[in-house]
Design a protein around this motif. Structure first.
Motif, PDB file in Angstrom:
ATOM      1  N   VAL A 324      36.797 -59.055   9.519  1.00 46.67           N
ATOM      2  CA  VAL A 324      37.206 -57.798   8.867  1.00 46.67           C
ATOM      3  C   VAL A 324      36.679 -57.824   7.440  1.00 46.67           C
ATOM      4  O   VAL A 324      37.361 -58.295   6.525  1.00 46.67           O
ATOM      5  N   PRO A 325      35.467 -57.345   7.197  1.00 48.93           N
ATOM      6  CA  PRO A 325      34.903 -57.383   5.845  1.00 48.93           C
ATOM      7  C   PRO A 325      35.725 -56.541   4.875  1.00 48.93           C
ATOM      8  O   PRO A 325      35.950 -55.346   5.116  1.00 48.93           O
ATOM      9  N   SER A 326      36.176 -57.166   3.806  1.00 42.59           N
ATOM     10  CA  SER A 326      37.001 -56.434   2.841  1.00 42.59           C
ATOM     11  C   SER A 326      36.238 -55.263   2.233  1.00 42.59           C
ATOM     12  O   SER A 326      36.839 -54.226   1.926  1.00 42.59           O
ATOM     13  N   ALA A 327      34.923 -55.403   2.058  1.00 34.98           N
ATOM     14  CA  ALA A 327      34.141 -54.309   1.471  1.00 34.98           C
ATOM     15  C   ALA A 327      34.235 -53.057   2.325  1.00 34.98           C
ATOM     16  O   ALA A 327      34.311 -51.936   1.791  1.00 34.98           O
ATOM     17  N   ASN A 328      34.243 -53.204   3.652  1.00 33.40           N
ATOM     18  CA  ASN A 328      34.357 -52.045   4.535  1.00 33.40           C
ATOM     19  C   ASN A 328      35.748 -51.423   4.463  1.00 33.40           C
ATOM     20  O   ASN A 328      35.900 -50.203   4.485  1.00 33.40           O
ATOM     21  N   VAL A 329      36.752 -52.283   4.396  1.00 34.65           N
ATOM     22  CA  VAL A 329      38.130 -51.776   4.281  1.00 34.65           C
ATOM     23  C   VAL A 329      38.301 -51.020   2.975  1.00 34.65           C
ATOM     24  O   VAL A 329      38.851 -49.906   2.942  1.00 34.65           O
ATOM     25  N   ILE A 330      37.826 -51.607   1.892  1.00 35.12           N
ATOM     26  CA  ILE A 330      37.967 -50.990   0.567  1.00 35.12           C
ATOM     27  C   ILE A 330      37.233 -49.658   0.519  1.00 35.12           C
ATOM     28  O   ILE A 330      37.742 -48.669  -0.027  1.00 35.12           O
ATOM     29  N   ALA A 331      36.033 -49.615   1.096  1.00 31.28           N
ATOM     30  CA  ALA A 331      35.252 -48.374   1.105  1.00 31.28           C
ATOM     31  C   ALA A 331      35.959 -47.284   1.898  1.00 31.28           C
ATOM     32  O   ALA A 331      36.002 -46.113   1.477  1.00 31.28           O
ATOM     33  N   ALA A 332      36.513 -47.638   3.052  1.00 25.88           N
ATOM     34  CA  ALA A 332      37.210 -46.644   3.869  1.00 25.88           C
ATOM     35  C   ALA A 332      38.465 -46.135   3.175  1.00 25.88           C
ATOM     36  O   ALA A 332      38.769 -44.935   3.224  1.00 25.88           O
ATOM     37  N   LEU A 333      39.185 -47.029   2.522  1.00 24.76           N
ATOM     38  CA  LEU A 333      40.371 -46.596   1.783  1.00 24.76           C
ATOM     39  C   LEU A 333      39.974 -45.660   0.645  1.00 24.76           C
ATOM     40  O   LEU A 333      40.616 -44.628   0.415  1.00 24.76           O
ATOM     41  N   ARG A 334      38.904 -46.007  -0.062  1.00 28.27           N
ATOM     42  CA  ARG A 334      38.456 -45.160  -1.174  1.00 28.27           C
ATOM     43  C   ARG A 334      38.042 -43.780  -0.671  1.00 28.27           C
ATOM     44  O   ARG A 334      38.271 -42.779  -1.339  1.00 28.27           O
ATOM     45  N   ASP A 335      37.399 -43.717   0.500  1.00 32.73           N
ATOM     46  CA  ASP A 335      37.033 -42.420   1.080  1.00 32.73           C
ATOM     47  C   ASP A 335      38.255 -41.529   1.281  1.00 32.73           C
ATOM     48  O   ASP A 335      38.137 -40.301   1.329  1.00 32.73           O
ATOM     49  N   ASN A 336      39.413 -42.166   1.407  1.00 37.54           N
ATOM     50  CA  ASN A 336      40.662 -41.421   1.605  1.00 37.54           C
ATOM     51  C   ASN A 336      41.511 -41.345   0.340  1.00 37.54           C
ATOM     52  O   ASN A 336      42.697 -41.000   0.403  1.00 37.54           O
ATOM     53  N   GLY A 337      40.916 -41.695  -0.788  1.00 43.42           N
ATOM     54  CA  GLY A 337      41.608 -41.558  -2.070  1.00 43.42           C
ATOM     55  C   GLY A 337      42.470 -42.733  -2.460  1.00 43.42           C
ATOM     56  O   GLY A 337      43.163 -42.674  -3.480  1.00 43.42           O
ATOM     57  N   ILE A 338      42.453 -43.818  -1.685  1.00 43.44           N
ATOM     58  CA  ILE A 338      43.234 -45.021  -2.016  1.00 43.44           C
ATOM     59  C   ILE A 338      42.308 -45.957  -2.779  1.00 43.44           C
ATOM     60  O   ILE A 338      41.312 -46.438  -2.230  1.00 43.44           O
ATOM     61  N   VAL A 339      42.618 -46.231  -4.027  1.00 45.37           N
ATOM     62  CA  VAL A 339      41.651 -46.909  -4.894  1.00 45.37           C
ATOM     63  C   VAL A 339      42.204 -48.200  -5.502  1.00 45.37           C
ATOM     64  O   VAL A 339      43.408 -48.416  -5.578  1.00 45.37           O
ATOM     65  N   ASP A 340      41.233 -49.018  -5.942  1.00 43.99           N
ATOM     66  CA  ASP A 340      41.494 -50.204  -6.764  1.00 43.99           C
ATOM     67  C   ASP A 340      42.300 -51.283  -6.049  1.00 43.99           C
ATOM     68  O   ASP A 340      43.278 -51.813  -6.577  1.00 43.99           O
ATOM     69  N   VAL A 341      41.857 -51.637  -4.836  1.00 53.19           N
ATOM     70  CA  VAL A 341      42.481 -52.753  -4.123  1.00 53.19           C
ATOM     71  C   VAL A 341      41.465 -53.881  -3.910  1.00 53.19           C
ATOM     72  O   VAL A 341      41.669 -54.740  -3.049  1.00 53.19           O
ATOM     73  N   SER A 342      40.408 -53.895  -4.711  1.00 50.21           N
ATOM     74  CA  SER A 342      39.370 -54.914  -4.565  1.00 50.21           C
ATOM     75  C   SER A 342      39.862 -56.274  -5.057  1.00 50.21           C
ATOM     76  O   SER A 342      40.624 -56.360  -6.020  1.00 50.21           O
ATOM     77  N   GLY A 343      39.373 -57.326  -4.416  1.00 48.78           N
ATOM     78  CA  GLY A 343      39.647 -58.671  -4.893  1.00 48.78           C
ATOM     79  C   GLY A 343      38.879 -58.949  -6.174  1.00 48.78           C
ATOM     80  O   GLY A 343      37.996 -58.175  -6.576  1.00 48.78           O
ATOM     81  N   TYR A 344      39.213 -60.052  -6.819  1.00 50.83           N
ATOM     82  CA  TYR A 344      38.542 -60.418  -8.065  1.00 50.83           C
ATOM     83  C   TYR A 344      37.152 -60.944  -7.722  1.00 50.83           C
ATOM     84  O   TYR A 344      37.010 -61.908  -6.966  1.00 50.83           O
ATOM     85  N   ARG A 345      36.106 -60.312  -8.289  1.00 53.49           N
ATOM     86  CA  ARG A 345      34.730 -60.614  -7.882  1.00 53.49           C
ATOM     87  C   ARG A 345      34.383 -62.087  -8.046  1.00 53.49           C
ATOM     88  O   ARG A 345      33.762 -62.690  -7.175  1.00 53.49           O
ATOM     89  N   LYS A 346      34.740 -62.681  -9.181  1.00 53.97           N
ATOM     90  CA  LYS A 346      34.342 -64.064  -9.445  1.00 53.97           C
ATOM     91  C   LYS A 346      34.998 -65.047  -8.484  1.00 53.97           C
ATOM     92  O   LYS A 346      34.503 -66.160  -8.299  1.00 53.97           O
TER      93      LYS A 346
END
Length: 379
Positions: A324-346
Motif C-alpha cells: 500500500v504505497p503511502s504516496a498513492n493513499v496521500i494523493a487520493a486523499l488530497r484529491d478529496n480535500g483531505i490534506v497534510d497526512v504525509s510522513g516526514y520525508r527525511k
C-alpha cells in the motif's frame, strides 16, 4: 492511478490534519477580521498590540498553571531561533542533549556548532523511540524534546536526578507538544514552543516559560559575555535578557507578525474557556487513541512507535504495508480535500503522519480513518 471519489457523507467536516501548521478555527478568523481595522498595521509598541501580548501572557500563565516566579516570554524567530538562544544565553559551558529524531537533533547540532561551548554530550536512540539525558558531570544544561514531530514520539518531562544540585537547567523543546500533552512546568526551566501547532496560530514567534533559575542564568551569561577578552558573543537578536525585558513590557524585541498574535490570543482564550490544559490534552488523547486503535486492528497499517507509552498524542505516525504505497493513499486523499497526512520525508518510511491538535475535532479523526480504509480498498 484512477481518481477515487470518497462519498461526501464520509468526509471530515474539516479535512486538515497537518503535523506542521495546525488548523485555524473560524472564531480565530473572526478575531482577525475584527483586528483588521484596529490592530493590524499598527505599531507593536503601542497599547492595542501590547494589550494583546499581555493577554497572551496572562492566558498562558493560567493555561499551564505556571508556578510563582516563572515568566512567560515572547520573542521573534520561532522555536528554531530558540535553539540558538539556548546556546547564546543559557548554556554556560556544556549541554547534554537527547537525539531521537530530526528536531531533537537540530538542538544538538546548534550546541555543537557554538565555538564558545564544549561539544554537547549526546544521548541517542533510534527513530520511533526516545531517550532522556542522564546526569552528567560538568553539564549545566539538559535539552530534549517533549514531542519529536518527525517520528511521533512523546518523551516524559522531569528534572533529572541530581541536576538541581549541580545547578543545571532543564530545557524542553515543546513545539508540537505544548498545549496537547500534560506537563508540570515546575519540572522545567525553559519550556519553549512555536504557536503554529496546538495553539493554532502562525509561525515566526517563540514562546518560552522561564524559571527564576533560567532568568538568573541568562543575566549571568550576559554579564560574563561583556567582560573584556570574553570569547562568548551574544547576537542582539538572540539575547534572552533583551527578550525578557521586552516581554515584561508586553512587547517583542523586533516587530512581530501581528496576525500571529491575534490568532494566538484567541486560541489561548478558547482553550482556557474549555478547561485549559487538562481539557486540551484529554481531547488530543481521544483523537490519537482513535488512530492508534484503528492502526492496531488494520490489516495493512500499524503504529510506527511500538511502545504504547512512547506514542504521541499530538502527532500520530502510522506505517503502511509495502503493498500500500503511502504516496498513492496521500494523493487520493488530497484529491478529496483531505490534506497534510504525509510522513516526514527525511525519515523515508512508507508512512502517514497525522496531527491531532486541540483544534481538530475527534469526529473528524474518526472520519479520516474510515476514508483511508475506503481509499485503500479501491487502490
Amino acid at each position: 492511478m484512477d481518481t477515487i471519489t470518497i462519498p461526501q457523507s464520509m468526509l471530515p467536516e474539516d479535512a486538515r490534519f497537518g503535523s506542521g501548521p495546525s488548523k485555524i478555527r473560524p472564531e480565530q478568523i473572526e478575531a482577525l477580521d475584527c483586528a483588521a481595522l484596529t490592530v493590524l498595521g499598527t505599531s507593536h509598541r503601542q497599547a492595542p498590540v501590547k494589550d494583546i501580548v499581555g493577554s497572551i501572557r496572562e492566558g498562558l500563565v493560567s493555561f499551564f498553571s505556571i508556578p510563582d516566579g516563572y515568566e512567560v516570554v515572547l520573542g521573534n524567530g520561532g522555536a528554531s531561533a530558540f535553539w540558538d538562544i539556548i546556546c547564546a544565553s543559557l548554556i554556560t559551558r556544556q549541554a547534554a542533549c537527547s537525539v531521537y529524531g530530526s528536531f531533537s537533533g537540530k538542538m544538538a547540532a546548534s550546541a555543537a556548532s557554538a565555538p564558545f561551548l564544549e561539544p554537547p554530550v549526546l544521548f541517542e536512540s533510534e527513530p520511533g523511540t526516545y531517550c532522556v539525558p542522564e546526569r552528567t558531570e560538568y553539564v549545566d544544561t539538559y535539552c530534549w524534546a517533549q514531542n519529536e514531530t518527525s517520528t511521533g514520539v512523546q518523551a516524559p518531562v522531569y528534572r533529572i536526578d541530581g541536576s538541581r544540585e549541580q545547578g543545571a537547567l532543564i530545557c524542553i523543546d515543546a513545539t508540537s507538544g505544548a498545549g496537547a500533552i500534560p506537563v508540570d512546568i515546575a519540572q522545567t526551566d525553559a519550556y519553549y514552543f512555536s504557536p503554529q501547532k496546538a495553539f493554532g496560530s502562525e509561525g515566526g514567534l517563540w514562546v518560552a516559560v522561564l524559571s527564576p533559575a533560567a532568568i538568573e542564568r541568562a543575566e549571568g551569561v550576559r554579564r560574563s559575555a561583556s567582560l573584556e577578552g570574553a570569547r562568548r558573543w551574544i547576537p542582539p537578536f538572540l539575547s534572552l535578557t533583551s527578550a525578557i525585558a521586552n516581554s515584561r513590557k508586553n512587547q517583542t524585541l523586533n516587530t512581530p507578525a501581528l496576525a500571529t498574535l491575534v490568532l494566538l490570543n484567541e486560541q489561548v482564550r478558547w482553550l482556557n474557556e474549555n478547561g485549559g490544559l487538562p481539557w486540551a490534552s484529554a481531547r488530543c488523547r481521544r483523537s490519537s487513541d482513535i488512530v492508534y486503535h484503528w492502526a492496531e486492528h488494520s490489516s495493512y497499517a500499524s503504529p510506527f512507535v511500538t511502545d504504547p507509552a512512547a506514542r504521541s498524542q499530538a502527532v500520530v505516525t502510522v506505517d503502511l504495508d509495502e503493498s500500500v504505497p503511502s504516496a498513492n493513499v496521500i494523493a487520493a486523499l488530497r484529491d478529496n480535500g483531505i490534506v497534510d497526512v504525509s510522513g516526514y520525508r527525511k525519515l523515508g518510511r512508507n508512512q502517514l503522519r497525522i496531527g491531532v491538535f486541540p483544534s481538530v475535532e475527534p469526529s473528524d479523526v474518526e472520519a479520516l480513518v474510515h476514508c483511508i480504509d475506503y481509499v485503500v480498498e479501491r487502490l
